[in-house]
Design an enzyme around this catalytic site. Structure first.
Site, PDB file in Angstrom:
ATOM      1  N   TYR A 142       0.824  -1.208   0.000  1.00 49.41           N
ATOM      2  CA  TYR A 142       0.000   0.000   0.000  1.00 49.41           C
ATOM      3  C   TYR A 142       0.862   1.264   0.000  1.00 49.41           C
ATOM      4  O   TYR A 142       0.462   2.292  -0.518  1.00 49.41           O
ATOM      5  CB  TYR A 142      -0.884   0.048   1.253  1.00 49.41           C
ATOM      6  CG  TYR A 142      -2.218  -0.641   1.128  1.00 49.41           C
ATOM      7  CD1 TYR A 142      -2.301  -1.984   0.807  1.00 49.41           C
ATOM      8  CD2 TYR A 142      -3.396   0.061   1.357  1.00 49.41           C
ATOM      9  CE1 TYR A 142      -3.518  -2.610   0.729  1.00 49.41           C
ATOM     10  CE2 TYR A 142      -4.624  -0.558   1.278  1.00 49.41           C
ATOM     11  CZ  TYR A 142      -4.679  -1.904   0.956  1.00 49.41           C
ATOM     12  OH  TYR A 142      -5.893  -2.516   0.876  1.00 49.41           O
ATOM     13  N   LYS A 189       3.095 -15.233   2.828  1.00 45.20           N
ATOM     14  CA  LYS A 189       3.301 -15.957   1.570  1.00 45.20           C
ATOM     15  C   LYS A 189       4.800 -16.211   1.467  1.00 45.20           C
ATOM     16  O   LYS A 189       5.478 -15.771   0.526  1.00 45.20           O
ATOM     17  CB  LYS A 189       2.742 -15.109   0.398  1.00 45.20           C
ATOM     18  CG  LYS A 189       2.689 -15.816  -0.942  1.00 45.20           C
ATOM     19  CD  LYS A 189       1.624 -16.892  -1.037  1.00 45.20           C
ATOM     20  CE  LYS A 189       1.752 -17.640  -2.358  1.00 45.20           C
ATOM     21  NZ  LYS A 189       0.866 -18.817  -2.427  1.00 45.20           N
ATOM     22  N   ASP A 221      -3.067 -18.097   0.871  1.00 50.13           N
ATOM     23  CA  ASP A 221      -4.085 -18.800   0.065  1.00 50.13           C
ATOM     24  C   ASP A 221      -4.745 -19.901   0.895  1.00 50.13           C
ATOM     25  O   ASP A 221      -5.961 -20.080   0.870  1.00 50.13           O
ATOM     26  CB  ASP A 221      -3.476 -19.350  -1.237  1.00 50.13           C
ATOM     27  CG  ASP A 221      -2.142 -20.059  -1.052  1.00 50.13           C
ATOM     28  OD1 ASP A 221      -1.556 -19.986   0.054  1.00 50.13           O
ATOM     29  OD2 ASP A 221      -1.673 -20.702  -2.015  1.00 50.13           O
ATOM     30  N   ASP A 245      -6.405  -6.883   4.360  1.00 51.32           N
ATOM     31  CA  ASP A 245      -7.538  -6.227   3.688  1.00 51.32           C
ATOM     32  C   ASP A 245      -8.450  -7.284   3.071  1.00 51.32           C
ATOM     33  O   ASP A 245      -9.670  -7.268   3.259  1.00 51.32           O
ATOM     34  CB  ASP A 245      -7.005  -5.283   2.606  1.00 51.32           C
ATOM     35  CG  ASP A 245      -8.124  -4.618   1.825  1.00 51.32           C
ATOM     36  OD1 ASP A 245      -9.066  -4.122   2.463  1.00 51.32           O
ATOM     37  OD2 ASP A 245      -8.064  -4.624   0.582  1.00 51.32           O
ATOM     38  N   ASP A 249     -12.400  -8.894   4.630  1.00 51.65           N
ATOM     39  CA  ASP A 249     -13.675  -8.834   3.893  1.00 51.65           C
ATOM     40  C   ASP A 249     -14.281 -10.235   3.825  1.00 51.65           C
ATOM     41  O   ASP A 249     -15.476 -10.431   4.020  1.00 51.65           O
ATOM     42  CB  ASP A 249     -13.472  -8.318   2.453  1.00 51.65           C
ATOM     43  CG  ASP A 249     -13.850  -6.853   2.302  1.00 51.65           C
ATOM     44  OD1 ASP A 249     -13.640  -6.093   3.278  1.00 51.65           O
ATOM     45  OD2 ASP A 249     -14.349  -6.465   1.234  1.00 51.65           O
TER      46      ASP A 249
HETATM   47  C1  IPM Z   1     -10.384  -1.084   4.192  1.00 52.54           C
HETATM   48  C2  IPM Z   1     -10.634  -0.503   2.831  1.00 52.54           C
HETATM   49  C3  IPM Z   1      -9.479   0.411   2.445  1.00 52.54           C
HETATM   50  C4  IPM Z   1      -8.212  -0.423   2.394  1.00 52.54           C
HETATM   51  C5  IPM Z   1      -9.669   1.176   1.130  1.00 52.54           C
HETATM   52  C6  IPM Z   1     -10.947   1.983   1.124  1.00 52.54           C
HETATM   53  C7  IPM Z   1      -8.482   2.036   0.800  1.00 52.54           C
HETATM   54  O1  IPM Z   1     -10.838  -1.503   1.888  1.00 52.54           O
HETATM   55  O2  IPM Z   1     -10.253  -0.307   5.162  1.00 52.54           O
HETATM   56  O3  IPM Z   1     -10.327  -2.307   4.305  1.00 52.54           O
HETATM   57  O4  IPM Z   1      -7.927  -1.057   1.379  1.00 52.54           O
HETATM   58  O5  IPM Z   1      -7.502  -0.452   3.401  1.00 52.54           O
HETATM   59 MG    MG Z   2     -10.923  -3.463   2.712  1.00 50.59          MG
END
Ligand code: IPM
Ligand code: MG
Length: 355
Positions: A142, A189, A221, A245, A249
């Protein structure tokens, strides 16, 4: 106690969900005799439109001067569809994390018994799953050097980690494991990436200092697969920025809705509390988004920023009650859906009556 809270509502559904969190914080403050002072500041696409910068210096100052930051969401489709945009809302979030030194993002993944039927996983797999993802937040791909060749046909993003960055986040991982069920999964990884090999080497150096912790190493993975297959096997998971990240999710939906999971970002300066979901532009202004992830982020704020655990518990109890009584938004119950603001009012009311 005086609570100085910076409020960065941001874009999309940000302002609506933040409003509900504020109602809930106010109800808790009334019950417990605290005084919350809110200072609003611009961020994201809203800040680009107003002043041309997604995280202006004035906003940074508001954050630095506050005891905690309550953050809504950022992101806007007009930037998502324009790969050449020079300024993007997301840069604001990343700069905020970097400038506040928020190197650790804590994302607790918890299932609610009343929502098990909403999980895409079978009930027996997900019932009782409860783990903490600790995501490194200010390093890695990032923040590495990035760029394009002159002809535009080659692009790169460097992934860089220093020993210091890795040690401080792993330390947090081991400490959380000690406070919980003494099991730490280090996700990397290391079969491919040099940065991952450094992570694993440092984790192996540190592990003997925590003899009670069962430390496991897992390729990312494989971890993505195991979260779906055996979510109950995880206790504390620690990983680098981009893996975290993606995995969080994935982990969030096993609880039944992405709209439920809060997060706390902690580090060198003021901590930030935000839902893990995005700005959900399709729902903006419609009063339909689920405010619970933001409300639970306010619970984390009481706990982490102010060390007020009872107050955090009052909020969690109200949320559990609303889910049990199915007083919920359309992502959870389409037929009997309540509005975002109705859920906020209900939660605040519950705290005033029962807290
Ligand atoms: C998160 C989001 C952010 C990230 C984006 C919006 C930049 O997906 O906080 O998980 O990738 O960190
Ligand atoms: Mg995210």
């Amino acid at each position: 106690m005086k609570l100085n809270i910076a409020v960065l509502a941001g874009d999309g559904i940000g302002p609506e969900i933040i409003d509900q969190a504020i109602k809930v914080v106010n109800a808790v403050c009334e019950k417990k005799g605290h005084e919350a002072i809110y200072t609003e500041a611009l961020t994201g696409a809203a800040a680009i439109d107003a002043v041309g910068d997604p995280y202006p210096e004035s906003t940074h100052k508001v954050c630095m001067d506050a005891d905690a930051v309550l953050f809504g969401a950022i992101g806007h489709p007009k930037f998502d569809n324009d790969p050449n945009a020079k300024v993007r809302p997301e840069q604001g979030l990343l700069r905020m994390r970097k400038q506040l030194g928020l190197y650790a993002n804590l994302r607790p993944v918890e299932t609610f018994p009343s929502l098990l039927h909403k999980s895409p996983l079978r009930k027996d797999l997900v019932e009782g799953a409860n783990f903490m993802c600790i995501r490194e937040l200010t390093g890695g791909i990032y923040f590495g050097e990035k760029g394009r060749s002159e002809d535009g046909n080659m692009a790169f993003d460097n992934c860089v980690y220093t020993r210091e960055e890795i040690e401080r986040i792993l330390k947090l991982g081991f400490e959380y494991a000690m406070k919980r069920n003494k099991k730490l999964t280090v996700v990397d990884k290391a079969n491919v990436l040099e940065t991952s090999r450094l992570w694993r080497q440092i984790a192996q150096e540190m592990a003997p200092n925590y003899p009670e912790v069962d430390t496991q190493y897992m390729f990312v993975d494989n971890a993505a697969m195991q979260i779906i297959q055996w979510p109950k096997n995880f206790d504390v998971m620690v990983t680098e920025n981009m893996f975290g990240d993606i995995l969080t999710d994935e982990a969030s939906v096993i609880t039944g809705s992405l709209g439920l999971l809060p997060s706390a970002s902690i580090g060198l300066h003021t901590s930030v509390f935000e839902p893990i979901h995005g700005s959900y532009p399709q729902a903006a202004g419609k009063n339909i988004a689920n405010p619970i992830a933001t409300v639970l982020s306010a619970a984390l704020m009481f706990e982490y920023a102010f060390d007020l655990k009872d107050e955090a518990e009052m909020i969690r109890k109200a949320v559990t009650a609303s889910l049990e009584q199915s007083f919920v938004t359309e992502d959870i119950d389409k037929e009997n859906a309540k509005k975002t603001s109705e859920v906020g009012d209900w939660l605040a009311d519950y705290i005033r009556k029962n807290g």
